[in-house]
Design an enzyme around this catalytic site. Structure first.
Site, PDB file in Angstrom:
ATOM      1  N   ARG A 108       0.847  -1.200   0.000  1.00  0.00           N
ATOM      2  CA  ARG A 108       0.000   0.000   0.000  1.00  0.00           C
ATOM      3  C   ARG A 108       0.880   1.247   0.000  1.00  0.00           C
ATOM      4  O   ARG A 108       2.086   1.150   0.147  1.00  0.00           O
ATOM      5  CB  ARG A 108      -0.933  -0.002   1.211  1.00  0.00           C
ATOM      6  N   ASN A 146      -5.253   7.774   3.966  1.00  0.00           N
ATOM      7  CA  ASN A 146      -4.984   7.109   5.251  1.00  0.00           C
ATOM      8  C   ASN A 146      -3.550   7.384   5.659  1.00  0.00           C
ATOM      9  O   ASN A 146      -2.627   7.149   4.884  1.00  0.00           O
ATOM     10  CB  ASN A 146      -5.183   5.589   5.136  1.00  0.00           C
ATOM     11  N   GLU A 147      -3.384   7.919   6.845  1.00  0.00           N
ATOM     12  CA  GLU A 147      -2.045   8.176   7.392  1.00  0.00           C
ATOM     13  C   GLU A 147      -1.110   8.727   6.313  1.00  0.00           C
ATOM     14  O   GLU A 147      -0.115   8.088   5.934  1.00  0.00           O
ATOM     15  CB  GLU A 147      -1.483   6.913   8.039  1.00  0.00           C
ATOM     16  N   GLU A 303      -7.758   5.294  15.490  1.00  0.00           N
ATOM     17  CA  GLU A 303      -7.315   3.888  15.517  1.00  0.00           C
ATOM     18  C   GLU A 303      -6.515   3.626  16.780  1.00  0.00           C
ATOM     19  O   GLU A 303      -5.673   4.441  17.170  1.00  0.00           O
ATOM     20  CB  GLU A 303      -6.376   3.579  14.345  1.00  0.00           C
ATOM     21  N   GLU A 351      -2.145  -8.285   7.600  1.00  0.00           N
ATOM     22  CA  GLU A 351      -2.623  -7.874   8.923  1.00  0.00           C
ATOM     23  C   GLU A 351      -3.530  -8.913   9.582  1.00  0.00           C
ATOM     24  O   GLU A 351      -4.267  -8.593  10.513  1.00  0.00           O
ATOM     25  CB  GLU A 351      -3.318  -6.512   8.822  1.00  0.00           C
ATOM     26  N   LYS A 352      -3.447 -10.160   9.098  1.00  0.00           N
ATOM     27  CA  LYS A 352      -4.397 -11.153   9.631  1.00  0.00           C
ATOM     28  C   LYS A 352      -4.154 -11.477  11.102  1.00  0.00           C
ATOM     29  O   LYS A 352      -5.049 -11.946  11.785  1.00  0.00           O
ATOM     30  CB  LYS A 352      -4.447 -12.413   8.774  1.00  0.00           C
TER      31      LYS A 352
HETATM   32  C1  GAL Z   1      -2.248   1.961  10.910  1.00  0.00           C
HETATM   33  C2  GAL Z   1      -3.030   1.949   9.602  1.00  0.00           C
HETATM   34  C3  GAL Z   1      -4.050   0.830   9.570  1.00  0.00           C
HETATM   35  C4  GAL Z   1      -3.456  -0.453  10.051  1.00  0.00           C
HETATM   36  C5  GAL Z   1      -2.879  -0.245  11.432  1.00  0.00           C
HETATM   37  C6  GAL Z   1      -2.274  -1.491  12.030  1.00  0.00           C
HETATM   38  O1  GAL Z   1      -1.017   2.596  10.754  1.00  0.00           O
HETATM   39  O2  GAL Z   1      -3.687   3.167   9.399  1.00  0.00           O
HETATM   40  O3  GAL Z   1      -4.538   0.702   8.245  1.00  0.00           O
HETATM   41  O4  GAL Z   1      -2.479  -0.868   9.160  1.00  0.00           O
HETATM   42  O5  GAL Z   1      -1.860   0.720  11.361  1.00  0.00           O
HETATM   43  O6  GAL Z   1      -1.710  -1.247  13.298  1.00  0.00           O
END
Ligand code: GAL
Length: 665
Positions: A108, A146-147, A303, A351-352
């Site tokens: 990504r 995103n970020e 998050e 990320e599973k």
């Molecule tokens: C953030 C991101 C998310 C996810 C998360 C995992 O940096 O915005 O999409 O990857 O980390 O900790």
């Protein structure tokens, strides 16, 4: 932004699942008290599977379903992961590293923020998406990309370098001014035509620091532009929907003061390491920064991990109670929403094994039970939506200073801002004294105490602002290597720290940097001895008094810590790195002079914060310790979880209390 409730929810990625799962998701969200989800964050290839063919049917289905279950939508513009077809048609959108390597798709964030093709496709996508969902009753917030700048913050492709040149032309107007600002007479770097000016590429020795500083500014501005371009489209099509993008706390590449000014509401992603026994200090510092970026307005914790992440070498889980503590910390420090990454644990992809509100084990899990309890509790806290945190201490924090301080070729190249900031912040945290972060040229008058940690880069305006503040009765606490260079990283001559010399009542002749095995001792006026290391300024007093002197070395007997009465205020200066006990000794004095104190006295490792709307105060007590503790309240209050009237809190290990008190504390 108007908050009708404390928001609760997380990133929701329904594109990873089928419609049967969506039904179950909506039902379980309702069960957990979820009222907001971040939808579609990485869904570009699902929405636009090929150039110009848009597929919104799945999104419509999900949005309607969520609405039916009372869940509002924080809809993302899915530009953080361009689809493979776009890279095949326009390979130039890929970012290029300083060594000329392209970074590929299959992950990504693989786009250059300057690529015209990326901007064209992203603008089209955002327009189509906004037009499609306009008027949907669940649409509550826009989440841009995103970020921004995460993983890769700079691109060295030819287009980027061309845009850097254009950015410089706008900033300096003439090459003469650029040559002057960058000090190009040094090492024969003088530019005689614009084409010669380039990015700070790989060089045999250190690159020009002023050039590098401008490059970092340019890169940061470019990400702000990605945001504002999308925001403009969203505001044209859906003018009433607020727009945010998720921050990453103390994230160095992006000047969040500038970006936050463009947002309608600030949101942040916070992933403290649960294996760090002091995780709560750093995450508290992040909350305070995020709240400060828009002057104390409510913000969203966008998050956090419900349990563990997947991207550290070893991923410690949040043990029972820790996720709840972190959530109430954000609320107590001004947040109006508690969200997670992510709603349902993924079955595939990298990320599973990242935790989720709904783990692979489903509702028969500890995490799910903790998530449900929190959702139920937050549902009772709408009373505090319009309250704010009030701080009497402001810590100066500025990205340009951070960038300049950490460039190479300094007296000590191991001086790093964040660890220093953490140590200075930690003293306030342990004392439960609330702090804001603030810029040096801002209005400092709301604060009784201003802390200036290593304010290496400064401006005349900042110097004058701080001088006015102290003269008018404020208290300043400044640490070494401050007031050294101007905004172009050129040394301010005439005795360090030129911009603050009068305010501090001293000047500094030279810096002595200690090797790792070396240290010194500071003897204070009240005969305490504290270890010091890293650095010593050789200070000459010009009106200030010494509170402590060095004991050893060729500067034995010279001042190490000073205090100066200036106008109606005081300025303190610390010319060395004091061991924690020494710092604590100094804070005792500074806090008395500045008259700042906590709302109440609490046992060790009990965090206390307050929010107030003038008529009421909501006091948050978080017991980070493993002991049962009692906390005496400043007056009788109502425990919002139990409804009971209380004078003293009897807190369990890792316990949380939210107490409503009358008036302001
Ligand atoms: C953030 C991101 C998310 C996810 C998360 C995992 O940096 O915005 O999409 O990857 O980390 O900790």
């Amino acid at each position: 932004m108007n908050f009708p409730h404390i928001y609760y929810g997380g990133d929701y990625n329904p594109e990873q699942w089928g419609p049967e799962t969506w039904e179950e998701d909506a039902r379980l969200m309702q069960e957990a008290g979820v009222n907001l989800v971040s939808l579609g964050v990485f869904s570009w290839s699902k929405i636009e599977p090929e150039a110009g063919r848009y597929n919104f049917s799945w999104l419509d289905h999900v949005m309607d379903l969520l609405h039916k279950h009372g869940v509002s939508i924080n809809l993302a513009t899915p530009t953080a992961s361009p689809p493979p077809w776009l890279v095949l048609s326009n390979p130039e959108i890929l970012p290029v590293t300083i060594d000329g390597k392209k970074l590929w798709y299959g992950s990504r964030r693989h786009y250059c923020p300057h690529s015209p093709a990326f901007h064209e496709r992203a603008k089209l996508l955002v327009t189509k998406l906004a037009e499609h969902v306009r008027g949907h009753p669940a649409l509550t917030l826009w989440h841009v990309d995103n970020e921004l700048a995460c993983h890769i913050s700079e691109c060295f492709c030819d287009v980027s370098i061309g845009q850097f040149r254009a950015w410089l032309q706008q900033r300096y107007e003439s090459l003469d001014k650029l040559n002057e600002a960058w000090g190009t007479n040094f090492w024969s770097q003088h530019y005689s035509q614009w084409e010669e000016v380039t990015a700070p590429l790989r060089t045999p020795a250190s690159v020009n620091p002023s050039q590098h500083l401008d490059w970092l500014r340019f890169c940061s501005d470019s990400w702000v532009d990605v945001f504002t371009e999308q925001k403009k489209i969203l505001k044209t099509i859906t003018p009433d929907i607020p727009v945010t993008t998720n921050f990453m706390g103390f994230f160095k590449p992006l000047d969040y003061w500038t970006l936050a000014a463009q947002e309608d509401v600030v949101s942040n992603d916070s992933y403290p390491d649960p294996s760090d026994p002091d995780w709560m200090i750093y995450s508290g510092m992040m909350c305070d920064l995020v709240r400060s970026l828009r002057n104390g307005e409510p913000w969203l914790l966008m998050e956090q991990a419900p349990a563990q992440v997947n991207w550290r070498a070893r991923n410690a889980t949040k043990r029972p109670g820790i996720m709840r503590l972190g959530s109430y910390q954000a609320l107590g420090r001004g947040g109006n929403g508690i969200m997670f990454f992510q709603w349902r644990a993924s079955q595939s992809g990298s990320e599973k094994f990242h935790s989720a509100m709904l783990p692979h084990a489903g509702p028969a899990s500890r995490t799910w039970r903790e998530v449900k309890v929190l959702g139920t509790e937050l549902g009772k806290l709408d009373a505090l939506l319009s309250s704010r945190v009030r701080s009497e201490v402001g810590i100066l924090f500025d990205w340009h200073n951070w960038w300049a301080l950490e460039q190479s070729d300094k007296p000590s190249n191991e001086l790093r801002l964040l660890p220093q900031l953490k140590a200075l912040y930690a003293e306030f945290f342990r004392r439960n004294i609330p702090v804001d972060f603030i810029q040096a040229e801002a209005d400092l008058s709301p604060y009784k105490l201003i802390v200036a940690p290593h304010l290496y880069l400064t401006s005349k305006a900042a110097g004058a602002n701080i001088e006015r503040y102290v003269a008018g009765g404020g208290t300043l606490f400044m640490t070494y290597f401050s007031g050294i260079v101007d905004r172009n990283d050129r040394v301010l001559l005439g005795g360090y720290p030129a911009a603050f010399r009068r305010t501090l009542g001293l000047w500094i002749e030279e810096f002595v940097v200690y090797m790792q095995s070396q240290s010194n001792t500071v003897i204070t006026f009240d005969e305490q001895l504290y270890n010091c290391s890293q650095w010593s300024d050789i200070i000459h007093l010009e009106g200030a008094e010494a509170l402590g002197h060095y004991q050893d070395d060729f500067f034995a007997g010279e001042p190490a810590v000073t205090r100066h009465q200036f106008g109606r205020g005081f300025s303190y200066y610390l010319g060395t790195e004091l061991a924690p006990e020494g710092l604590s000794w100094l804070y005792d004095r500074i806090c008395i002079d500045a008259n700042v104190r906590p709302a109440l006295s609490a046992p060790p490792r009990v965090e206390v914060t307050c929010r107030t709307d003038g008529a009421h105060t909501w006091l948050f007590a978080l017991n980070h310790s493993d002991a049962h503790v009692n906390v005496r309240l400043p007056s009788q209050g109502v425990d919002l979880f139990s409804g009971a009237s209380v004078n003293t809190l009897e807190m369990e290990p890792k316990g949380v209390a939210v107490i409503q008190l009358e008036g302001q504390v």
